[in-house]
Design an enzyme around this catalytic site. Sequence first.
Site, PDB file in Angstrom:
ATOM      1  N   HIS A   1       0.847  -1.377   0.371  1.00  0.00           N
ATOM      2  CA  HIS A   1      -0.310   0.415  -0.130  1.00  0.00           C
ATOM      3  C   HIS A   1       0.483   0.935   0.044  1.00  0.00           C
ATOM      4  O   HIS A   1       2.055   1.453   1.008  1.00  0.00           O
ATOM      5  CB  HIS A   1      -1.303   0.225   1.297  1.00  0.00           C
ATOM      6  CG  HIS A   1      -0.309   0.007   2.616  1.00  0.00           C
ATOM      7  ND1 HIS A   1      -0.180   1.238   2.916  1.00  0.00           N
ATOM      8  CD2 HIS A   1       0.163  -1.416   3.396  1.00  0.00           C
ATOM      9  CE1 HIS A   1       0.609   1.271   4.577  1.00  0.00           C
ATOM     10  NE2 HIS A   1       0.224   0.456   4.531  1.00  0.00           N
TER      11      HIS A   1
ATOM     12  N   ASP B   1       5.947   2.491   6.459  1.00  0.00           N
ATOM     13  CA  ASP B   1       5.063   2.316   6.483  1.00  0.00           C
ATOM     14  C   ASP B   1       3.910   2.987   5.384  1.00  0.00           C
ATOM     15  O   ASP B   1       2.784   4.284   6.579  1.00  0.00           O
ATOM     16  CB  ASP B   1       4.217   2.152   8.371  1.00  0.00           C
ATOM     17  CG  ASP B   1       2.885   1.233   8.254  1.00  0.00           C
ATOM     18  OD1 ASP B   1       2.725   0.569   7.284  1.00  0.00           O
ATOM     19  OD2 ASP B   1       1.980   1.079   8.930  1.00  0.00           O
TER      20      ASP B   1
ATOM     21  N   GLU C   1      -5.043   2.312   2.717  1.00  0.00           N
ATOM     22  CA  GLU C   1      -5.209   0.356   3.359  1.00  0.00           C
ATOM     23  C   GLU C   1      -5.040   0.709   4.978  1.00  0.00           C
ATOM     24  O   GLU C   1      -5.416   0.246   5.933  1.00  0.00           O
ATOM     25  CB  GLU C   1      -3.913  -0.099   3.031  1.00  0.00           C
ATOM     26  CG  GLU C   1      -3.596  -1.516   4.060  1.00  0.00           C
ATOM     27  CD  GLU C   1      -3.166  -0.984   5.771  1.00  0.00           C
ATOM     28  OE1 GLU C   1      -2.617  -2.015   6.052  1.00  0.00           O
ATOM     29  OE2 GLU C   1      -2.435  -0.342   5.889  1.00  0.00           O
ATOM     30  N   GLU C   2      -4.644   2.219   4.790  1.00  0.00           N
ATOM     31  CA  GLU C   2      -4.724   2.827   6.821  1.00  0.00           C
ATOM     32  C   GLU C   2      -5.619   2.687   7.262  1.00  0.00           C
ATOM     33  O   GLU C   2      -6.073   3.159   8.518  1.00  0.00           O
ATOM     34  CB  GLU C   2      -3.900   3.843   6.923  1.00  0.00           C
ATOM     35  CG  GLU C   2      -1.752   3.842   6.389  1.00  0.00           C
ATOM     36  CD  GLU C   2      -1.055   2.462   7.263  1.00  0.00           C
ATOM     37  OE1 GLU C   2      -1.998   2.419   8.136  1.00  0.00           O
ATOM     38  OE2 GLU C   2      -0.434   3.201   6.918  1.00  0.00           O
TER      39      GLU C   2
ATOM     40  N   ASP D   1       3.468  -6.065   3.964  1.00  0.00           N
ATOM     41  CA  ASP D   1       3.690  -4.990   4.541  1.00  0.00           C
ATOM     42  C   ASP D   1       5.040  -4.527   5.920  1.00  0.00           C
ATOM     43  O   ASP D   1       5.697  -5.218   5.998  1.00  0.00           O
ATOM     44  CB  ASP D   1       2.714  -4.597   5.442  1.00  0.00           C
ATOM     45  CG  ASP D   1       1.854  -3.883   5.685  1.00  0.00           C
ATOM     46  OD1 ASP D   1       2.646  -2.694   6.350  1.00  0.00           O
ATOM     47  OD2 ASP D   1       0.612  -3.548   5.465  1.00  0.00           O
TER      48      ASP D   1
ATOM     49  N   HIS E   1       3.871   4.451  12.925  1.00  0.00           N
ATOM     50  CA  HIS E   1       2.809   5.322  12.644  1.00  0.00           C
ATOM     51  C   HIS E   1       3.021   6.744  13.534  1.00  0.00           C
ATOM     52  O   HIS E   1       2.568   7.696  14.450  1.00  0.00           O
ATOM     53  CB  HIS E   1       1.612   5.177  13.063  1.00  0.00           C
ATOM     54  CG  HIS E   1       1.291   4.001  12.364  1.00  0.00           C
ATOM     55  ND1 HIS E   1      -0.690   3.907  13.137  1.00  0.00           N
ATOM     56  CD2 HIS E   1       1.672   4.041  11.343  1.00  0.00           C
ATOM     57  CE1 HIS E   1      -1.112   3.172  11.601  1.00  0.00           C
ATOM     58  NE2 HIS E   1      -0.065   2.703  11.112  1.00  0.00           N
TER      59      HIS E   1
END
Length: 337
Positions: free
Chosen positions: A65, A173, A205-206, A228, A311
């Site tokens: 992603h 990410d 995706e998030e 991922d 994140h």
Amino acid sequence: MSLDTVSLLKCLSSADSPSGYEDEALKVIEENIKPYVDSVRKHKMNALIAVKNGQNGKKLGIFAHADEIGFVVAKLEERGFLRVEPIGGIDPKVVISQRIKIFTKQGVATGVVGFLPPHLQKDDQKDKVPDYNDIYVDVSCSPLSEAVSVGDICVIEGRCASLGDRFSGKALDNRASCAALIMAASKLEIIKNRADVYFIFSSQEEIAGPGAVSVAYELGLDEAIVVDVTHGNEHVPQMPPIKISEGPVLAVGPVINREFYKALCDVAKRHGVRTQIEPTPGRSHTDTDEVQLTRSGIKTALVSIPLMYMHTPVELVDPRDVEETARLLALASTVNL
């Protein structure tokens, strides 16, 4: 460490592309992957599909992603302040004392999330953990403060840095995985892929959006690998340690096709790719969960890159893990299931 890998990570990390607004990242990806594939096209769900033709007519999709976490302007307050809501899972503690980039119709405005100095805090404030009700972005000093509107998209301003053998930046990410896909495509200049390989850089995706699954449905894939990141160098008592600098991570569990998992383990062992194993007892919380259910089912595997500080604006990976992930992905295109 390969300088090319670091340069690629820097370009990808620097692109600002929250969920649903992946265009800047996809532009960087297209520029870098185009020399190594036979075709590139944009999907209507804001994904990029790059195809390397094979020999046996089968279709292998490799997903990463392209979106990142971010914010949306939710409310304009007085005196040049505004309120934001997160796009994806952002702990409000991470946002304190950060610079914020706001993408307005007239350009990029800059704001700061200030915080009351400890000297001025009352006793009942010192131990309070802030939430988004307590967070204000100050854009009063930005020349474009008047251009900010409700609905504008924002990201935390992040800076890339090489830290010894490791690399730190925002949005690794999942841009580290995007880099691995691009590098895998370059390796198919030497490794002859049997299947048609679809490198799919998906969206949303998030926010658990439809990006990957919609592409998987359209293409009618035979097999899929979702790439991922996973938590590296964290101590979780009931889980085996996943270590940065120890190679890509193969997931095993109910949502992973056992035959494909074994084939990836075998090809990694045969070619000296060092891998780690991560048990996934239920949902993987990646696009794997949806892709494997598409149409009548797709044989799906999950490969992850170890990452620290997920994140946050200072996510950290080892570029050598990215390179080994790329090597494994290229070798996976030779597997016959």
